[in-house]
Design a protein around this motif. Structure first.
Motif, PDB file in Angstrom:
ATOM      1  N   LEU A   4      38.615 -38.968 -32.296  1.00 58.04           N
ATOM      2  CA  LEU A   4      37.199 -39.377 -32.354  1.00 58.04           C
ATOM      3  C   LEU A   4      37.025 -40.878 -32.489  1.00 58.04           C
ATOM      4  O   LEU A   4      35.901 -41.371 -32.493  1.00 58.04           O
ATOM      5  CB  LEU A   4      36.539 -38.737 -33.587  1.00 58.04           C
ATOM      6  CG  LEU A   4      36.450 -37.235 -33.605  1.00 58.04           C
ATOM      7  CD1 LEU A   4      35.891 -36.786 -34.939  1.00 58.04           C
ATOM      8  CD2 LEU A   4      35.560 -36.784 -32.469  1.00 58.04           C
ATOM      9  N   ARG A  29      29.954 -38.507 -35.419  1.00 55.32           N
ATOM     10  CA  ARG A  29      30.652 -37.821 -34.329  1.00 55.32           C
ATOM     11  C   ARG A  29      31.072 -36.404 -34.691  1.00 55.32           C
ATOM     12  O   ARG A  29      31.299 -35.592 -33.801  1.00 55.32           O
ATOM     13  CB  ARG A  29      31.925 -38.614 -33.935  1.00 55.32           C
ATOM     14  CG  ARG A  29      31.702 -40.022 -33.432  1.00 55.32           C
ATOM     15  CD  ARG A  29      30.879 -40.046 -32.157  1.00 55.32           C
ATOM     16  NE  ARG A  29      31.371 -39.182 -31.117  1.00 55.32           N
ATOM     17  CZ  ARG A  29      32.359 -39.465 -30.274  1.00 55.32           C
ATOM     18  NH1 ARG A  29      32.978 -40.620 -30.359  1.00 55.32           N
ATOM     19  NH2 ARG A  29      32.734 -38.602 -29.345  1.00 55.32           N
ATOM     20  N   TYR A  68      24.883 -28.423 -33.085  1.00 51.00           N
ATOM     21  CA  TYR A  68      24.464 -28.406 -31.682  1.00 51.00           C
ATOM     22  C   TYR A  68      23.312 -29.388 -31.439  1.00 51.00           C
ATOM     23  O   TYR A  68      23.356 -30.209 -30.527  1.00 51.00           O
ATOM     24  CB  TYR A  68      24.050 -26.989 -31.275  1.00 51.00           C
ATOM     25  CG  TYR A  68      23.617 -26.933 -29.841  1.00 51.00           C
ATOM     26  CD1 TYR A  68      24.565 -26.823 -28.830  1.00 51.00           C
ATOM     27  CD2 TYR A  68      22.273 -27.044 -29.488  1.00 51.00           C
ATOM     28  CE1 TYR A  68      24.189 -26.825 -27.496  1.00 51.00           C
ATOM     29  CE2 TYR A  68      21.887 -27.039 -28.160  1.00 51.00           C
ATOM     30  CZ  TYR A  68      22.852 -26.934 -27.167  1.00 51.00           C
ATOM     31  OH  TYR A  68      22.485 -26.947 -25.849  1.00 51.00           O
ATOM     32  N   GLN A 114      24.503 -32.938 -31.675  1.00 48.82           N
ATOM     33  CA  GLN A 114      25.668 -33.308 -30.852  1.00 48.82           C
ATOM     34  C   GLN A 114      26.835 -33.845 -31.657  1.00 48.82           C
ATOM     35  O   GLN A 114      27.346 -34.939 -31.369  1.00 48.82           O
ATOM     36  CB  GLN A 114      25.257 -34.358 -29.812  1.00 48.82           C
ATOM     37  CG  GLN A 114      24.445 -33.815 -28.691  1.00 48.82           C
ATOM     38  CD  GLN A 114      25.064 -34.210 -27.328  1.00 48.82           C
ATOM     39  OE1 GLN A 114      26.264 -34.415 -27.190  1.00 48.82           O
ATOM     40  NE2 GLN A 114      24.230 -34.304 -26.330  1.00 48.82           N
ATOM     41  N   VAL A 115      27.245 -33.127 -32.659  1.00 52.53           N
ATOM     42  CA  VAL A 115      28.465 -33.514 -33.360  1.00 52.53           C
ATOM     43  C   VAL A 115      29.495 -32.394 -33.242  1.00 52.53           C
ATOM     44  O   VAL A 115      29.156 -31.211 -33.192  1.00 52.53           O
ATOM     45  CB  VAL A 115      28.226 -33.842 -34.861  1.00 52.53           C
ATOM     46  CG1 VAL A 115      27.438 -35.124 -35.023  1.00 52.53           C
ATOM     47  CG2 VAL A 115      27.542 -32.679 -35.580  1.00 52.53           C
ATOM     48  N   LEU A 116      30.741 -32.788 -33.176  1.00 53.66           N
ATOM     49  CA  LEU A 116      31.855 -31.850 -33.134  1.00 53.66           C
ATOM     50  C   LEU A 116      31.962 -31.138 -34.481  1.00 53.66           C
ATOM     51  O   LEU A 116      31.872 -31.782 -35.528  1.00 53.66           O
ATOM     52  CB  LEU A 116      33.140 -32.639 -32.861  1.00 53.66           C
ATOM     53  CG  LEU A 116      34.470 -31.901 -32.962  1.00 53.66           C
ATOM     54  CD1 LEU A 116      34.611 -30.882 -31.835  1.00 53.66           C
ATOM     55  CD2 LEU A 116      35.634 -32.900 -32.899  1.00 53.66           C
ATOM     56  N   TYR A 139      24.556 -22.009 -28.213  1.00 56.70           N
ATOM     57  CA  TYR A 139      25.435 -22.340 -29.348  1.00 56.70           C
ATOM     58  C   TYR A 139      26.889 -21.993 -29.098  1.00 56.70           C
ATOM     59  O   TYR A 139      27.784 -22.649 -29.598  1.00 56.70           O
ATOM     60  CB  TYR A 139      24.910 -21.667 -30.624  1.00 56.70           C
ATOM     61  CG  TYR A 139      23.484 -22.076 -30.886  1.00 56.70           C
ATOM     62  CD1 TYR A 139      23.178 -23.400 -31.205  1.00 56.70           C
ATOM     63  CD2 TYR A 139      22.440 -21.167 -30.744  1.00 56.70           C
ATOM     64  CE1 TYR A 139      21.868 -23.793 -31.395  1.00 56.70           C
ATOM     65  CE2 TYR A 139      21.130 -21.564 -30.936  1.00 56.70           C
ATOM     66  CZ  TYR A 139      20.848 -22.874 -31.259  1.00 56.70           C
ATOM     67  OH  TYR A 139      19.559 -23.276 -31.429  1.00 56.70           O
ATOM     68  N   SER A 180      28.617 -22.554 -26.747  1.00 54.68           N
ATOM     69  CA  SER A 180      29.326 -23.624 -26.051  1.00 54.68           C
ATOM     70  C   SER A 180      29.574 -24.841 -26.943  1.00 54.68           C
ATOM     71  O   SER A 180      30.109 -25.857 -26.484  1.00 54.68           O
ATOM     72  CB  SER A 180      28.536 -24.082 -24.822  1.00 54.68           C
ATOM     73  OG  SER A 180      28.384 -23.019 -23.934  1.00 54.68           O
ATOM     74  N   GLN A 181      29.157 -24.753 -28.162  1.00 54.00           N
ATOM     75  CA  GLN A 181      29.371 -25.843 -29.122  1.00 54.00           C
ATOM     76  C   GLN A 181      30.876 -26.131 -29.262  1.00 54.00           C
ATOM     77  O   GLN A 181      31.678 -25.206 -29.337  1.00 54.00           O
ATOM     78  CB  GLN A 181      28.764 -25.437 -30.472  1.00 54.00           C
ATOM     79  CG  GLN A 181      29.190 -26.269 -31.667  1.00 54.00           C
ATOM     80  CD  GLN A 181      28.690 -27.710 -31.609  1.00 54.00           C
ATOM     81  OE1 GLN A 181      27.610 -27.976 -31.072  1.00 54.00           O
ATOM     82  NE2 GLN A 181      29.488 -28.641 -32.127  1.00 54.00           N
ATOM     83  N   GLU A 182      31.233 -27.410 -29.330  1.00 53.06           N
ATOM     84  CA  GLU A 182      32.639 -27.757 -29.518  1.00 53.06           C
ATOM     85  C   GLU A 182      33.037 -27.561 -30.987  1.00 53.06           C
ATOM     86  O   GLU A 182      32.355 -28.040 -31.891  1.00 53.06           O
ATOM     87  CB  GLU A 182      32.874 -29.216 -29.108  1.00 53.06           C
ATOM     88  CG  GLU A 182      32.752 -29.425 -27.616  1.00 53.06           C
ATOM     89  CD  GLU A 182      32.207 -30.795 -27.279  1.00 53.06           C
ATOM     90  OE1 GLU A 182      30.954 -30.907 -27.126  1.00 53.06           O
ATOM     91  OE2 GLU A 182      32.994 -31.749 -27.187  1.00 53.06           O
ATOM     92  N   ASN A 240      35.925 -24.969 -26.554  1.00 57.46           N
ATOM     93  CA  ASN A 240      34.882 -25.609 -25.742  1.00 57.46           C
ATOM     94  C   ASN A 240      35.101 -27.099 -25.529  1.00 57.46           C
ATOM     95  O   ASN A 240      34.158 -27.814 -25.157  1.00 57.46           O
ATOM     96  CB  ASN A 240      33.487 -25.401 -26.356  1.00 57.46           C
ATOM     97  CG  ASN A 240      33.047 -23.949 -26.316  1.00 57.46           C
ATOM     98  OD1 ASN A 240      33.372 -23.227 -25.382  1.00 57.46           O
ATOM     99  ND2 ASN A 240      32.311 -23.519 -27.326  1.00 57.46           N
ATOM    100  N   MET A 241      36.290 -27.577 -25.760  1.00 57.40           N
ATOM    101  CA  MET A 241      36.516 -29.001 -25.543  1.00 57.40           C
ATOM    102  C   MET A 241      36.638 -29.255 -24.038  1.00 57.40           C
ATOM    103  O   MET A 241      37.227 -28.449 -23.311  1.00 57.40           O
ATOM    104  CB  MET A 241      37.783 -29.453 -26.259  1.00 57.40           C
ATOM    105  CG  MET A 241      37.926 -30.966 -26.281  1.00 57.40           C
ATOM    106  SD  MET A 241      39.369 -31.486 -27.253  1.00 57.40           S
ATOM    107  CE  MET A 241      38.674 -31.549 -28.887  1.00 57.40           C
TER     108      MET A 241
END
Ligand SMILES: Cc1ncc(COP(=O)(O)O)c(C=O)c1O
Ligand SMILES: Cc1ncc(COP(=O)(O)O)c(C=O)c1O
Lengths: 486, 486
Positions: B162, B226, B254, B257-259, B291, B293-295, B321-322
């Protein structure tokens, strides 16, 4: 509401991850090796090829190539991990005693407990004794010993320690060309500068101190040189440095105030009758002050030598003359990862405290150790002799380590063909070798080489019969290649 | 010519090493633990103390505190590391079969060969099957599984991935307060921003999504958030998140937008009858798109659960999902360190592929596993009940994991005394506890806590008899301490 996230909507994409990860490369497991893995899967599925197996001469992985583990070491692992075996009559007393001592040095008497971050004090003391014996009585302090999971994590933590922008300059690390790609990869990962110095191929890959100074002086404008990496015996080059050469290097490091990193993982792998391993520490101490106060870190691993226990992940580093406050920071930085594997620590113990003459395990141990080392010596000579006879090859002797690094005079047509495919010419050679014979080597471009010269690295590790077969296939391929691109 | 180099003339000093090494801290092995080690050495030398042993309640190290390893796992280790034992009648067939399968998945049939950097494909597939079974049939792809040497190196490699300055902003990572200090230490080591979000002590250390948003919004000006770290079950807090809470967290990640980094190393350690472990992956998949598809990266380790094999160093991460290109970079960055220890990979295999009902090892395995888990449950309750009865303590129940994190209402005089000594008040409490009883706990300040509140973390790991003794000593100490500072 959107459905599945597209790649460019992800939290992580190529534009917002660590840019150093993108530039770093690690050739020993690069595209060629990936292709070799694919070919193995194709062979399993029954795809027809001009060969029936891949020969992995790309990586210094002794057991993968059929070398057998030493009985003593594996018995020690079994007894420490499964102490019920201590009651079995099948294990010699000297191994049992060692296992008991190791177990009682663990918290709770179990290999399942975390150890100190630097490793079990008991094993660190054994390492210090081993170094003292190796270096003819020069003291070694166990507090300078850090046990690591193979040599790699130790090397990485020292490089990370150096990461400081002094006077706004990026830190630089001097590495030999050709070099073992852990160094280039880690330097790239940490965003530091790699300062190349060239080994002298015409001089059996010796190290010329003028070249060190040239590299240092040229780099100094752009970065702050902080450390000098020496690999002795060399990977991929197989050279063993002379004592005089080592003295010059120590002087250079002292005069230019750079930390010395002595990668001595191949110290037990010397085959050439006129070569001898000299530890940097011993030479430094014998030179006396001011040199013996030079800061030095030396690395050893159970992955190499005659053990070849790569998968276990055991090793150590000895950190000499480091400022105590800096050492405290190094120690602190290691603690967050808790500790290295106890199996690796046991393997280190086996390496540094082997059976002594008179102990019940000694005879077998010595027989197995000698067999491994003499097989390696035989193969070092065989590989050198065979490659020497190939058209357009020039090959330095394999004085030590586990590799040969021949230079090939590639025909201009091959170089052109490679350029058309946007490949390095030695990568073209290695890919064609792999596809037509199943032999996997690493192109010289993965280690670095003088521009315009082409090399590859092959290990000397296939068992002798297989090695002979490999060399025959290699000869045929090379002669076909030379015809094809004439 | 100079003689011995002074520290300020060294290549490395505190002004020119990695500044992040200087700021980072790792409380679980901090000054208190160093002092505990000194005290142990003093006791060995015969120094008189008001106690005869140090009780290490500072670290989640089961075997160090007397927990016995599971027979099945140790047998599997012995057979794979010492395959001669495959001929012994003392080992059950199901363990032998497993050992043979593992050995034939290694290059050269030896645990001494390097594995793929992500680990043995055979074990990665076993892990994927385990996850699928755990998550009631939700698919897991072995290509998303990376075997790691304990959970720690996996966590470190994801945090390193990251590390990118987007729009000139330092990357930030959201961590719970209190937190497991590997996170703060690694974030400091990499020079990233730690974004604190507070767990809700008044709500059994639950996670309030408004608090997540507050922390995120306040940090956004200074850094680029991040990733979001969740520890479930919690360390040091012992809470188990509810399913609804997990859903909210996934939505938050989600939307912002954070891992998501789900540290689920204590997933087998749930004691509270009203709590249940829900994996982030399963909840995410059941929530459906967008959701699912969230990483997400989830971590597991053989160090915790009922195995408690901390020293072996085994673990895995599942990377979901990465973006494939990013995953390729992650894989590449791991290759330079070659591979994690094969002993650890065998331990992971034992964890995810235990004996099944009907197999010869099953009965003993199940008995041992149940004994460990019920002893932990008993101790979780005992510790909670006892501390609840201390004057000025408020203690949340230990729903899971291996820790209790009581809040202490310290008398103002103790706070003043600490200030005079330039110590955190809870550190004063913990040091006095150590010096007068030999009990080693970690002050709350090592994990983070709301300003003005004071805590400590104790494990629940001492064997029940010893734990009772410890709690009695603790009670006496606490009452003396309260009198002293009244
Ligand atoms: C020169 C050199 N240094 C270090 C290493 C690291 O090996 P390990 O991490 O297995 O000890 C290698 C491995 O091939 C090597 O060739
Ligand atoms: C929450 C949490 N995560 C990760 C770890 C790392 O443990 P290991 O590296 O031994 O797997 C620990 C160890 O205590 C922990 O408590």
């Amino acid at each position: 509401m959107s459905t599945k996230k597209e790649d460019n909507m992800k939290c992580l994409n190529l534009d917002n991850i660590n840019p150093n990860f993108i530039v770093m490369e690690y050739a020993v497991r690069g595209p060629l090796v990936i292709r070799a893995g694919e070919i193995e899967k194709e062979l399993e599925k029954g795809v027809k090829k001009p060969f029936d197996q891949v020969i992995r001469a790309n990586i210094g992985d002794c057991h993968a190539m059929g070398q057998k583990p030493l009985t003593f070491l594996r018995q020690l692992l079994a007894l420490t991990l499964e102490p019920r075996l201590l009651n079995s009559p099948d294990y010699p007393d000297d191994v049992k005693e060692r296992a008991c001592a190791l177990l009682s040095s663990c918290q709770g008497g179990s290999m399942g407990a975390y150890t100190d971050s630097a490793g079990l004090e008991y094993v660190r003391r054994q390492v210090a004794d081993f170094i003292k014996e190796r270096d003819c009585g020069i003291e070694s302090d166990y507090l300078n010993i850090y046990l690591t999971g193979g040599a790699s994590p130790g090397i990485k933590s020292i490089l990370s320690l150096l990461h400081c922008h002094v006077d706004n300059k990026t830190p630089g690390v001097m590495v030999p060309i050709p070099q073992y790609p852990l160094y280039s990869a880690t330097i790239a990962e940490y965003g530091m500068c790699k300062i190349d110095y060239y080994l002298d191929e015409d001089n059996k890959w010796g190290l010329n101190c003028k070249e060190l100074q040239r590299a240092f002086d040229e780099a100094k404008g752009d970065c702050q040189p902080r450390a000098l990496v020496i690999i002795n015996p060399g990977n991929p080059t197989g050279q063993v440095l002379s004592r005089q050469n080592i003295e010059e290097i120590i002087k250079f490091a002292y005069d230019n105030q750079v930390l010395l990193l002595a990668d001595e993982v191949y110290q037990a792998n010397v085959y050439d009758k006129d070569s001898e391993f000299h530890s940097f520490k011993k030479v430094m101490y014998e030179m006396g002050e001011p040199y013996r106060s030079q800061e030095l870190v030396s690395f050893l691993s159970v992955s190499k030598g005659y053990l070849g226990e790569c998968g276990i992940r055991g090793g150590y580093m000895e950190v000499i003359n480091m400022c105590p406050k800096v050492k405290a920071m190094l120690t602190k930085s290691i603690t967050a990862s808790l500790c290295s594997t106890t199996a690796g620590q046991v393997a280190v113990s086996a390496l540094v405290n082997p059976p002594r003459p008179g102990e019940p395990s000694y005879e077998l141990y010595n027989k197995e150790k000698t067999a491994v080392l003499s097989a390696l010596k035989e193969r070092a000579e065989l590989v050198h002799k065979t490659f020497c006879s190939f058209e357009g090859y020039s090959v330095n002797p394999v004085q030590g380590a586990m590799y040969v690094f021949p230079r090939i005079d590639l025909p201009p047509k091959a170089v052109e063909a490679a350029k058309a495919k946007k490949m390095a010419p030695d990568a073209l050679y290695a890919f064609e070798l792999l596809e037509s014979t199943g032999i996997c080597v690493v192109p010289g471009s993965g280690f670095g080489q003088l521009p315009g010269t082409y090399h590859f690295r092959s290990t000397i590790l296939p068992q002798t019969d297989k090695l002979k077969l490999m060399l025959e296939k290699f000869r045929q391929f090379h002669s076909d290649f030379m015809k094809k691109y004439k």
